[in-house]
Scaffold this motif. Structure first.
Motif, PDB file in Angstrom:
ATOM      1  N   SER A  85       3.051  -4.738   3.796  1.00 44.24           N
ATOM      2  CA  SER A  85       3.741  -3.367   3.722  1.00 44.24           C
ATOM      3  C   SER A  85       3.184  -2.097   3.117  1.00 44.24           C
ATOM      4  O   SER A  85       2.385  -2.085   2.402  1.00 44.24           O
ATOM      5  N   ILE A  86       3.292  -0.601   3.323  1.00 42.11           N
ATOM      6  CA  ILE A  86       2.691   0.317   3.596  1.00 42.11           C
ATOM      7  C   ILE A  86       3.933   1.729   3.952  1.00 42.11           C
ATOM      8  O   ILE A  86       4.878   1.072   4.604  1.00 42.11           O
ATOM      9  N   GLU A  87       4.119   2.109   2.932  1.00 43.64           N
ATOM     10  CA  GLU A  87       4.625   2.992   3.076  1.00 43.64           C
ATOM     11  C   GLU A  87       4.063   4.652   3.284  1.00 43.64           C
ATOM     12  O   GLU A  87       3.307   4.683   2.766  1.00 43.64           O
ATOM     13  N   GLN A  88       4.566   5.455   3.828  1.00 43.59           N
ATOM     14  CA  GLN A  88       4.963   7.065   4.454  1.00 43.59           C
ATOM     15  C   GLN A  88       6.630   7.862   4.549  1.00 43.59           C
ATOM     16  O   GLN A  88       7.332   7.079   4.701  1.00 43.59           O
ATOM     17  N   PRO A  89       6.646   8.691   4.208  1.00 47.42           N
ATOM     18  CA  PRO A  89       7.154   9.450   4.562  1.00 47.42           C
ATOM     19  C   PRO A  89       7.804   9.901   6.135  1.00 47.42           C
ATOM     20  O   PRO A  89       6.440   9.357   6.739  1.00 47.42           O
ATOM     21  N   ARG A  90       8.586   9.955   6.393  1.00 44.54           N
ATOM     22  CA  ARG A  90       8.599  10.081   7.939  1.00 44.54           C
ATOM     23  C   ARG A  90       7.805  11.149   9.059  1.00 44.54           C
ATOM     24  O   ARG A  90       7.761  12.633   7.576  1.00 44.54           O
ATOM     25  N   GLY A  91       6.795  10.778   9.480  1.00 50.27           N
ATOM     26  CA  GLY A  91       6.309  12.506  10.165  1.00 50.27           C
ATOM     27  C   GLY A  91       4.815  11.715  10.682  1.00 50.27           C
ATOM     28  O   GLY A  91       5.330  11.001  11.760  1.00 50.27           O
ATOM     29  N   HIS A  92       3.967  12.292  10.675  1.00 51.92           N
ATOM     30  CA  HIS A  92       3.118  12.067  11.702  1.00 51.92           C
ATOM     31  C   HIS A  92       2.235  10.768  11.767  1.00 51.92           C
ATOM     32  O   HIS A  92       1.454  10.430  12.324  1.00 51.92           O
ATOM     33  N   ALA A  93       2.381   9.730  10.645  1.00 50.29           N
ATOM     34  CA  ALA A  93       1.864   9.000  10.161  1.00 50.29           C
ATOM     35  C   ALA A  93       3.022   7.986  11.266  1.00 50.29           C
ATOM     36  O   ALA A  93       2.369   6.726  11.937  1.00 50.29           O
ATOM     37  N   THR A  94       3.801   7.792  12.401  1.00 51.94           N
ATOM     38  CA  THR A  94       4.629   7.477  13.527  1.00 51.94           C
ATOM     39  C   THR A  94       3.836   7.501  14.120  1.00 51.94           C
ATOM     40  O   THR A  94       3.596   6.383  15.479  1.00 51.94           O
ATOM     41  N   LYS A  95       2.526   8.233  14.785  1.00 51.89           N
ATOM     42  CA  LYS A  95       2.146   8.526  15.737  1.00 51.89           C
ATOM     43  C   LYS A  95       0.328   8.733  15.094  1.00 51.89           C
ATOM     44  O   LYS A  95      -0.361   8.397  16.319  1.00 51.89           O
ATOM     45  N   HIS A  96      -0.008   8.053  14.157  1.00 53.80           N
ATOM     46  CA  HIS A  96      -1.547   7.758  13.981  1.00 53.80           C
ATOM     47  C   HIS A  96      -2.086   6.722  14.352  1.00 53.80           C
ATOM     48  O   HIS A  96      -1.556   5.509  14.333  1.00 53.80           O
ATOM     49  N   LYS A  97      -3.317   6.290  14.651  1.00 53.49           N
ATOM     50  CA  LYS A  97      -3.525   5.138  15.443  1.00 53.49           C
ATOM     51  C   LYS A  97      -4.280   4.199  14.462  1.00 53.49           C
ATOM     52  O   LYS A  97      -3.385   2.625  14.699  1.00 53.49           O
ATOM     53  N   ILE A 151      -7.581   0.049   4.362  1.00 56.61           N
ATOM     54  CA  ILE A 151      -6.555  -0.135   4.758  1.00 56.61           C
ATOM     55  C   ILE A 151      -6.033  -1.748   5.516  1.00 56.61           C
ATOM     56  O   ILE A 151      -5.831  -2.479   5.108  1.00 56.61           O
ATOM     57  N   ILE A 152      -7.124  -0.780   6.793  1.00 55.45           N
ATOM     58  CA  ILE A 152      -7.157  -2.183   7.767  1.00 55.45           C
ATOM     59  C   ILE A 152      -7.755  -3.576   7.582  1.00 55.45           C
ATOM     60  O   ILE A 152      -7.659  -4.418   7.925  1.00 55.45           O
ATOM     61  N   ALA A 153      -8.926  -2.891   7.033  1.00 55.28           N
ATOM     62  CA  ALA A 153      -9.864  -3.755   6.617  1.00 55.28           C
ATOM     63  C   ALA A 153      -9.804  -4.986   5.852  1.00 55.28           C
ATOM     64  O   ALA A 153      -9.435  -5.565   5.726  1.00 55.28           O
ATOM     65  N   ILE A 154      -8.496  -3.999   4.850  1.00 59.37           N
ATOM     66  CA  ILE A 154      -8.325  -5.375   3.261  1.00 59.37           C
ATOM     67  C   ILE A 154      -7.443  -6.134   4.594  1.00 59.37           C
ATOM     68  O   ILE A 154      -7.395  -7.358   4.548  1.00 59.37           O
ATOM     69  N   ILE A 155      -6.521  -5.654   5.272  1.00 58.75           N
ATOM     70  CA  ILE A 155      -5.416  -6.467   5.679  1.00 58.75           C
ATOM     71  C   ILE A 155      -5.851  -7.183   6.481  1.00 58.75           C
ATOM     72  O   ILE A 155      -6.015  -8.575   6.778  1.00 58.75           O
ATOM     73  N   PHE A 197       0.684  -0.869  -0.003  1.00 56.51           N
ATOM     74  CA  PHE A 197      -0.209   0.160   0.549  1.00 56.51           C
ATOM     75  C   PHE A 197       0.961   1.232  -0.023  1.00 56.51           C
ATOM     76  O   PHE A 197       1.691   1.215   0.536  1.00 56.51           O
ATOM     77  N   SER A 198       0.978   2.370  -0.854  1.00 58.84           N
ATOM     78  CA  SER A 198       1.295   3.763  -0.698  1.00 58.84           C
ATOM     79  C   SER A 198       0.200   4.719  -0.634  1.00 58.84           C
ATOM     80  O   SER A 198       0.068   5.635  -1.657  1.00 58.84           O
ATOM     81  N   PRO A 199      -0.288   4.791   0.103  1.00 52.31           N
ATOM     82  CA  PRO A 199      -1.220   5.927   0.497  1.00 52.31           C
ATOM     83  C   PRO A 199      -0.432   7.283  -0.008  1.00 52.31           C
ATOM     84  O   PRO A 199       0.406   7.797   0.812  1.00 52.31           O
ATOM     85  N   PRO A 206      13.156  10.937   4.165  1.00 53.37           N
ATOM     86  CA  PRO A 206      12.758   9.568   4.865  1.00 53.37           C
ATOM     87  C   PRO A 206      11.610   8.678   4.588  1.00 53.37           C
ATOM     88  O   PRO A 206      11.311   9.570   4.284  1.00 53.37           O
ATOM     89  N   THR A 207      11.668   7.813   4.308  1.00 54.01           N
ATOM     90  CA  THR A 207      10.977   6.506   3.450  1.00 54.01           C
ATOM     91  C   THR A 207      10.331   6.051   4.561  1.00 54.01           C
ATOM     92  O   THR A 207      11.247   5.342   5.224  1.00 54.01           O
ATOM     93  N   LEU A 208       9.217   5.295   5.468  1.00 57.65           N
ATOM     94  CA  LEU A 208       8.732   5.109   6.558  1.00 57.65           C
ATOM     95  C   LEU A 208       8.360   3.547   6.024  1.00 57.65           C
ATOM     96  O   LEU A 208       7.567   3.972   5.457  1.00 57.65           O
ATOM     97  N   MET A 209       8.720   2.256   6.242  1.00 59.10           N
ATOM     98  CA  MET A 209       7.882   1.071   5.213  1.00 59.10           C
ATOM     99  C   MET A 209       7.025   0.419   6.461  1.00 59.10           C
ATOM    100  O   MET A 209       7.924   0.183   7.179  1.00 59.10           O
ATOM    101  N   TRP A 210       6.190  -0.352   7.117  1.00 56.43           N
ATOM    102  CA  TRP A 210       5.087  -1.108   7.852  1.00 56.43           C
ATOM    103  C   TRP A 210       5.220  -2.378   7.169  1.00 56.43           C
ATOM    104  O   TRP A 210       4.918  -1.727   6.131  1.00 56.43           O
ATOM    105  N   ILE A 211       6.433  -3.583   7.826  1.00 59.90           N
ATOM    106  CA  ILE A 211       6.111  -5.071   7.176  1.00 59.90           C
ATOM    107  C   ILE A 211       5.843  -5.403   7.654  1.00 59.90           C
ATOM    108  O   ILE A 211       6.316  -5.078   9.740  1.00 59.90           O
TER     109      ILE A 211
END
Length: 150
Positions: A94-106, A72-76, A32-34, A144-149
């Motif tokens: 895998s979900i990709e986002q730039p470094r930022g507030h995604a790390t704090k997103h619920k 995306i959570i529902a699909i996973i 996923f790359s929102p 910086p790009t973050l990747m949740w895997i």
């Protein structure tokens, strides 16, 4: 004759807003790359994310992202459960986002919860692969790009 199952590669580029998770075929992996327009450090203040402890947005564009993350959570969840019922190997994502507030997103935090606790056991990896085109002391500045895997 070859009786072994040959892997099938399906690449879909779709708008998830209208899609029901159960409409998707079963996949081994989904990347996923929102859009990052409301979660990057450069844009988070414009969307009010920095004011909320769970990093939800005030702007319409940011709220669209928040709704997309719920999809995306529902699909996973759907892929994980359907593969389990079919007796298939675990689903990966895998979900990709730039470094930022995604790390704090619920919703991103939910992904990191251990599987035993109902989460998906995702880990967060930081990559430096995208250049702004700017230079500092003769070296390119990397975004910086973050990747949740999982």
């Amino acid at each position: 004759t070859d009786t072994k199952r040959k892997p099938v590669h399906k690449h879909l580029a779709i708008d998830l807003a209208e899609l029901m998770p159960s409409q998707l075929p079963l996949f081994d992996h989904i990347h996923f790359s929102p859009s990052c327009k409301s979660t990057s450090y450069l844009n988070q203040a414009a969307h009010g994310r920095h004011q909320h402890p769970d990093a939800l947005a005030d702007s319409e564009q940011g709220q669209t992202f928040d709704q997309l993350m719920q999809r995306i959570i529902a699909i996973i969840f759907d892929q994980t459960e359907r593969r389990k019922k079919e007796g298939l190997p675990p689903f990966s994502f895998s979900i990709e986002q730039p470094r930022g507030h995604a790390t704090k997103h619920k919703d991103f935090l939910r992904l990191e919860d251990p599987v035993k606790s109902g989460g998906h056991g995702a880990i967060l990896v930081e990559l430096h692969m995208c250049s702004f085109g700017a230079f500092f002391e003769g070296r390119p500045i990397k975004k910086p790009t973050l990747m949740w895997i999982n």
